[in-house]
Design an enzyme around this catalytic site. Structure first.
Site, PDB file in Angstrom:
ATOM      1  CB  CYS A  50    -124.368  26.966 -31.767  1.00  0.00           C
ATOM      2  SG  CYS A  50    -126.404  25.599 -31.490  1.00  0.00           S
ATOM      3  CB  THR A  51    -122.447  22.048 -28.303  1.00  0.00           C
ATOM      4  OG1 THR A  51    -124.176  22.336 -28.370  1.00  0.00           O
ATOM      5  CG2 THR A  51    -122.168  23.323 -27.765  1.00  0.00           C
ATOM      6  CB  CYS A 110    -126.124  23.927 -24.220  1.00  0.00           C
ATOM      7  SG  CYS A 110    -127.282  25.177 -24.870  1.00  0.00           S
TER       8      CYS A 110
END
Ligand code: DGL
Length: 243
Positions: free
Chosen positions: A173-174, A69
């Site tokens: 952002c993953t 994250c």
């Protein structure tokens, strides 16, 4: 055992890269949907949340932890490394990758508010800025992706149309690699960059240096609110080779 965590299912985009390089280890993936989203939490609150996750993972027997994250990495990485004496590998927005590979091009960085306002992000930005970079704080977008909302296209159209013409997009952002196709619908055929490959390579080095024993590649999924829908999505994303 290796622990991987995110505020939800976004970290699976990192986990998939990890499995390409080091499939034969025992993994535990922790989706913190109870505290999702992380992007709008205060620093103190988020550090407390992720310390508890790491304690849990260490107690389960994890020898290495991957923060999958960007928000938690940007805000909490140092605090976690101080507290725990096992390797903690952190995903970061791929600004260096753009700098190394595509220095001449215009770039849009998409990330959560928490990430873009963290000191660590500012450091990265100053170091790798090519003066053709723009930042979009995608407030609320990770949450829409997490809920698989039908409002994603509308959100992207409203928030990204002013960036039409950029050549590169950093997915900071993953969760965002899950909506590459939708982003392309607004921005056209952009080139995407994210930090997951770098994390996978770093993890491989760490596992080899620690001589961690390989196993049968067993994967355990845990969701902090015991949400069955998350479990289903986790395995669905893991098995889907589109991302
Ligand atoms: N996947 C997280 C990230 O990379 C999502 C953040 C959130 O929960 O807001 O930043």
């Amino acid at each position: 055992m290796i622990g991987i965590f995110d505020s939800g299912i976004g970290g699976v985009t990192v986990f998939k890269e990890i499995l390409k390089l080091t499939p034969n280890y025992k993994y535990i993936y922790y989706s913190d949907s109870l505290n999702n989203p992380y992007g709008d939490k205060s620093k103190e609150e988020l550090i407390e949340i992720v310390k508890n996750i790491c304690k849990y993972l260490v107690n389960k027997g994890c020898k290495v932890i991957v923060i999958a994250c960007n928000t938690a990495s940007a805000i909490c990485k140092d605090a976690l490394r101080e507290e725990f004496d096992i390797p903690i590998i952190a995903v970061e927005p791929a600004l260096k990758m753009v700098y190394d590979n595509d220095y001449q091009e215009s770039t849009l960085i998409m990330a959560t508010y928490g990430t873009t306002h963290a000191d660590r992000f500012k450091e990265l930005y100053q170091k790798f800025d090519n003066h053709k970079m723009q930042i979009c704080d995608c407030v609320g977008l990770a949450d829409l992706i997490e809920r698989n909302s039908s409002k994603i296209n509308e959100y992207l159209e409203n928030n990204l149309k002013k960036y039409r013409g950029v050549k590169n997009v950093v997915l900071g952002c993953t969760h965002y690699p899950l909506i590459k196709e939708e982003i392309k619908e607004v921005l056209g055929n952009v080139k995407f960059y994210d930090g997951s490959r770098g994390v996978a390579k770093r993890l491989k080095e760490v596992l080899e240096s620690l001589n961690i024993e390989e196993s049968n590649g067993e994967i355990e999924f845990i969701d902090s609110s015991n949400n069955e829908f998350k479990k289903e999505r986790f395995y669905q994303i893991l098995g889907n080779n589109k991302t």
